[in-house]
Design an enzyme around this catalytic site. Structure first.
Site, mmCIF file in Angstrom:
data_model
loop_
_atom_site.group_PDB
_atom_site.id
_atom_site.type_symbol
_atom_site.label_atom_id
_atom_site.label_comp_id
_atom_site.label_asym_id
_atom_site.label_seq_id
_atom_site.Cartn_x
_atom_site.Cartn_y
_atom_site.Cartn_z
ATOM 1 N N HIS A 146 0.811 -1.304 -0.050
ATOM 2 C CA HIS A 146 -0.031 -0.179 0.102
ATOM 3 C C HIS A 146 0.782 1.259 0.027
ATOM 4 C CE1 HIS A 146 0.923 0.448 4.253
ATOM 5 N NE2 HIS A 146 0.486 -0.686 4.569
ATOM 6 N N CYS A 206 3.853 -4.754 6.482
ATOM 7 C CA CYS A 206 3.706 -4.352 5.409
ATOM 8 C C CYS A 206 4.827 -3.712 4.378
ATOM 9 C CB CYS A 206 2.106 -3.141 5.287
ATOM 10 S SG CYS A 206 0.706 -4.326 5.733
#
Lengths: 301, 268
Positions: free
Chosen positions: B227, B243
């Protein structure tokens, strides 16, 4: 109040819900050249077994058929004509005039039948408003514990099997249905026609005039694995579709689970493929373009 | 009232109870009268798929066989179950169903093929533990091929996007901090989502892998994702909770990557 039973046809209709998925495991006969197609009219497993009858298996893919004018002699089922057929990739089974459970009542111990008869005869004389909830129509619980003890003292029945039931959801009509069952007027389940067919991995079920305790069962036979139940007593599954590990596919038109101890399968068709022509390496297509979905999955950031 | 000749009058509820007792005891009674073994007819009892756990980013399938080629680039073949299908631990008749795979999770479910037998494919699963695989029968699947490949190099803190083997772009990215490292191995693009609860990225691309150090994160199952990030100073650093935070132009490119595309994360 601690209600203990939920049962009978009202619950039956309410409980009718399609399952979202197929079943796995189950039948299917392999041959060296592939898998056979097969079909049978009726089969029971459990306390009172009935082998698959009549049963056909097409090992080489050619058409095989069989039929039987009525059910084998047994106390569980009454049946009309049974017809089955199977060939490579196709199978079908039809059963006419199914009745489950009516015959077994004749096998009851005489003292129990005698004891129940006046109870059901008196049933119609009791003003139902005195024993039902004026709002919900549900039966009110009364001296159930006492009755349990009274009956239990001299009964060979394992009372443990019923103490977990929830009687509260019964409607008066369902109660009448139970007594009709006791009187032998109706069976646990009945249908005028039950049919299962499969073609490859597609299965279809047709059931006409399905009733339980004499009351119509509204269940969608186009949904795979739709089920309905009288908890602890009877579970009906229609259009049970099974992906078997050997690659065959089975559709059972109607499956009755009696008391969790006896399974009766009515009209079963299994499709295999003797000469496998399935695409082992299917042609790949272009993948779809990704489109974001709105959701709130927290990721690790 | 009729029935006066009976020893005692019972309520309908009592009658019902007796009827239920009767029904429940009937089979027990019959069983006592039936001689001989119960038939099994050589047919195993069907296993209800509803009793199997769905392999999703929120579940764990302990019986799933592990990925034995964690660094090999998959072929690019991807599959989508047209309806819920069983996941087996082995191909063929000897396999056991260990889970099920549903047609959609974040949009359609597409998983990469990492092995093949006649009539079967082995795929990466989105469930824990990391590196889980399972076998699916091919006849209930849609088949496609992705030409994309994503590589993440943790030590170099870079992400590379390939198309048909050619490098499309390489970007500095933020990877997991030492206490919450980004897991290595091969995984895949599980979906694309927009989360109205957060503002750090216009789109989040969850992968089929999870933090090894965090069982849960923010109420989620510890899913690792690609992301964006609002503060560009993080790129090139090991600061995330697992992440991979990517620059905006990388995210724009990754948004076009098909679901099921393999993602290889290595320690280099």
């Amino acid at each position: 109040m601690n209600r203990t039973v939920s049962a009978a046809a009202g619950g039956l209709l309410l409980c009718a819900a399609p399952a979202s998925v197929a079943l796995i495991g189950g039948a299917g006969t392999s041959t060296a050249a592939g898998t056979a197609s097969s079909a049978y009219g009726i089969r029971a497993t459990g306390a009172l077994p009935i082998p698959a009858t009549p049963e056909v298996v097409s090992h080489d893919g050619s058409l095989v058929t069989d039929s039987l004018a009525s059910a084998p002699d047994n106390p569980l089922l009454e049946l009309g004509l049974l017809e089955v057929s199977a060939r490579d990739g196709q199978a079908g089974a039809t059963v006419a005039d199914l009745g489950v459970g009516a015959g077994i009542l004749a096998m009851l111990p005489e003292d129990l039948a005698t004891q129940l008869q006046p109870v059901c005869e008196g049933l119609g004389q009791v003003p139902l408003e005195e024993v039902t909830d004026p709002v919900t129509g549900d039966l009110l619980e009364g001296a159930l514990e006492d009755a349990l003890n009274q009956v239990g003292g001299s009964s060979p029945i394992d009372l443990g099997a019923v103490t977990a039931l929830d009687l509260g959801a019964l409607l008066p009509a369902e109660l009448t249905g139970v007594c009709d069952l006791i009187a032998g007027d109706v069976g646990l389940a009945e249908a005028t026609a039950v049919e299962a067919t499969c073609t490859g991995h597609r299965g279809d079920t047709r059931i006409a005039d399905l009733t339980a305790l004499g009351l119509p069962v509204e269940i969608d036979t186009e949904e795979a694995n739709a089920t309905t139940e009288i908890p602890g007593v009877l579970t009906l599954t229609v259009n049970r579709q099974t992906d078997n590990p050997d690659g065959t596919f089975t559709v059972d038109a109607l499956v009755l689970d009696l008391f969790g101890q006896e399974e009766v399968v009515v009209a079963s068709a299994t499709c295999g493929r003797v000469t496998r022509d399935e695409p082992e390496d299917p042609e790949d297509s272009d993948p779809p373009s990704p489109t974001p979905v709105v959701t709130d999955l927290p990721v690790t950031g | 009232m009729e029935g006066s000749g009976t020893p005692r009058r019972r309520s309908p509820a009592t009658a019902l109870l007796i009827a239920v007792l009767l029904c429940a005891g009937l089979v027990l009674w019959l069983r006592a009268d039936v001689e001989g073994p119960h038939t099994s007819a050589g047919t195993p009892a069907p296993v209800d798929l509803r009793g199997l756990v769905a392999a999703t980013t929120r579940t764990e399938v302990r019986a799933a066989p592990p990925d034995r080629a964690r660094e090999r680039v998959p072929s690019g073949q991807i599959v989508h179950p047209r309806r819920t299908v069983p996941v087996y631990d082995r191909p063929g008749n000897g396999g056991s169903a260990v889970a099920k795979l549903t047609p959609d999770q974040f949009g359609d479910t597409w998983v990469p093929v990492v092995g093949r037998r006649p009539g079967w494919v082995r795929v990466l699963l989105p469930s824990r533990p990391n590196g889980s695989t399972g076998w699916l029968r091919t006849d209930r699947l849609d088949h496609a091929r992705t030409s994309s490949l994503v590589r993440v190099h943790l030590a170099r803190r870079t992400l590379e996007l390939y198309d048909d083997g050619s490098l499309v772009g390489s970007w500095p990215v933020a990877v997991g901090a030492p206490a919450t490292p980004t897991p290595t191995g091969r995984t895949f693009v599980l979906g694309q989502l927009t989360d109205p609860q957060q503002s750090y990225s216009p789109v989040i691309i969850p992968l089929g892998t999870h933090s090894e150090s965090l069982d849960t994160y923010g109420g989620g199952p510890g899913t690792v994702a690609l992301h964006g990030w609002t503060d560009p100073s993080v790129f090139g650093r090991a600061v995330s909770h697992g992440c991979v935070r990517v620059p905006a132009d990388a995210l724009d490119a990754l948004r076009n990557v098909p679901l099921g595309t393999p993602v290889l994360i290595d320690a280099d």
